[in-house]
Motif scaffolding. Structure first.
Motif, PDB file in Angstrom:
ATOM      1  N   ASN A 129       0.804  -1.211   0.000  1.00  0.00           N
ATOM      2  CA  ASN A 129       0.000   0.000   0.000  1.00  0.00           C
ATOM      3  C   ASN A 129       0.845   1.273   0.000  1.00  0.00           C
ATOM      4  OD1 ASN A 129      -2.534   1.682   0.716  1.00  0.00           O
ATOM      5  ND2 ASN A 129      -1.133   2.104   2.415  1.00  0.00           N
ATOM      6  N   ALA A 130       2.076   1.203   0.489  1.00  0.00           N
ATOM      7  CA  ALA A 130       2.907   2.404   0.609  1.00  0.00           C
ATOM      8  C   ALA A 130       3.104   3.066  -0.751  1.00  0.00           C
ATOM      9  CB  ALA A 130       4.257   2.051   1.210  1.00  0.00           C
ATOM     10  N   GLY A 131       2.955   4.380  -0.777  1.00  0.00           N
ATOM     11  CA  GLY A 131       3.164   5.104  -2.026  1.00  0.00           C
ATOM     12  C   GLY A 131       3.062   6.596  -1.808  1.00  0.00           C
ATOM     13  N   ILE A 132       3.625   7.348  -2.730  1.00  0.00           N
ATOM     14  CA  ILE A 132       3.531   8.803  -2.681  1.00  0.00           C
ATOM     15  C   ILE A 132       3.049   9.309  -4.032  1.00  0.00           C
ATOM     16  CG2 ILE A 132       5.298   9.054  -0.921  1.00  0.00           C
ATOM     17  CD1 ILE A 132       7.253   9.877  -3.134  1.00  0.00           C
ATOM     18  N   MET A 133       2.502  10.518  -4.012  1.00  0.00           N
ATOM     19  CA  MET A 133       1.974  11.104  -5.239  1.00  0.00           C
ATOM     20  C   MET A 133       2.271  12.584  -5.257  1.00  0.00           C
ATOM     21  SD  MET A 133      -1.895  11.000  -6.818  1.00  0.00           S
ATOM     22  CE  MET A 133      -2.666  11.825  -5.424  1.00  0.00           C
ATOM     23  N   SER A 134       2.990  13.031  -6.244  1.00  0.00           N
ATOM     24  CA  SER A 134       3.241  14.453  -6.457  1.00  0.00           C
ATOM     25  C   SER A 134       2.799  14.780  -7.868  1.00  0.00           C
ATOM     26  CB  SER A 134       4.723  14.770  -6.277  1.00  0.00           C
ATOM     27  OG  SER A 134       4.959  16.155  -6.444  1.00  0.00           O
ATOM     28  N   LEU A 135       1.858  15.674  -7.986  1.00  0.00           N
ATOM     29  CA  LEU A 135       1.230  15.940  -9.283  1.00  0.00           C
ATOM     30  C   LEU A 135       1.822  17.183  -9.935  1.00  0.00           C
ATOM     31  CD1 LEU A 135      -2.514  15.193  -8.481  1.00  0.00           C
ATOM     32  CD2 LEU A 135      -0.659  13.630  -9.077  1.00  0.00           C
ATOM     33  N   ALA A 158      14.267  15.454  -9.007  1.00  0.00           N
ATOM     34  CA  ALA A 158      14.103  15.046  -7.610  1.00  0.00           C
ATOM     35  C   ALA A 158      12.719  14.455  -7.372  1.00  0.00           C
ATOM     36  CB  ALA A 158      14.337  16.238  -6.673  1.00  0.00           C
ATOM     37  N   ILE A 159      11.682  15.087  -7.936  1.00  0.00           N
ATOM     38  CA  ILE A 159      10.324  14.565  -7.799  1.00  0.00           C
ATOM     39  C   ILE A 159      10.215  13.204  -8.474  1.00  0.00           C
ATOM     40  CG2 ILE A 159       7.925  14.892  -8.526  1.00  0.00           C
ATOM     41  CD1 ILE A 159       8.352  17.915  -8.196  1.00  0.00           C
TER      42      ILE A 159
END
Length: 205
Positions: free
Chosen positions: A91-97, A106-107
């Motif tokens: 489930n672990a995750g990140i989101m940068s839009l 870097a993103i």
């Protein structure tokens, strides 16, 4: 899965949002839980205490999924504390839009490290350690099929997760281990509504 009272599950990013809901459901179904978290020990321990009060067996184990050694340590903890592993929920995750043109290195590197490499790290450990009859569930996203603007890198990492899912399901044939992905749409979690706004981009951890 049949009676789960002797089954052990690892939930990555399991202390908040969708992960916490998954952890609560697995606990209610009788699973012994390793709730993995990246940074917020207080939040993770609070969930463990809540579940323990209901009679569940749960522990919180810190580890950044993008770090292979940390992932191995999470699986070591499950083995040591509960004697084995039957289920992995990624489930672990990140989101940068951001628009593709505005996405800096870097993103990109961080999203790939957590969402894609992090999934690979956990899948490698699960492939080595899950007992026969085990289950792996990877969280993808509806954006893999919707292709909304600003979701490019996030959707690309989740498309990679779906590819890993399909390949690993074939590689584990004969071991009675199912490997599947689920793709939620927008989900009403606190983090979804309280997401950080930076230069017009949304970041969800």
């Amino acid at each position: 899965m049949s009676s789960a009272t002797d089954k052990v599950a690892i939930v990555t990013g399991g202390s908040r949002g969708i992960g916490a809901a998954i952890s609560r459901r697995l606990a209610a179904d009788g699973f012994r839980l390793v709730i993995n978290y990246a940074g917020n020990a207080t939040e993770a321990q609070a969930l463990v205490e809540t579940l323990t009060q209901t009679g569940a067996h749960a522990v919180a184990v810190q580890g950044d999924v993008s770090d292979a050694a940390a992932v191995s340590a999470v699986f070591d903890a499950a083995d040591t504390i509960f004697g084995g592993i039957d289920v992995l929920v990624n489930n672990a995750g990140i989101m940068s839009l951001a628009n593709v043109v505005d996405t800096d290195d870097a993103i990109f590197d961080r999203i790939v490290a957590v969402n894609l490499k992090g999934t690979l790290n956990t899948l490698r450990e699960a492939a080595r350690r899950l007992r026969s009859g085990g289950r792996i569930v990877n969280l993808s996203t509806s954006q893999v099929g919707l292709f909304h603007p600003t979701y490019g890198v996030y959707a690309a990492t989740k498309a990679g997760v779906e590819a890993l899912t399909r390949v690993l399901s074939k590689e584990l044939r004969g071991r009675n281990i199912n490997v599947n992905a689920v793709a939620p749409g927008p989900t009403a979690t606190d983090l979804f509504f309280a997401r950080q706004i930076t230069r017009g981009d949304r970041t969800v951890h």
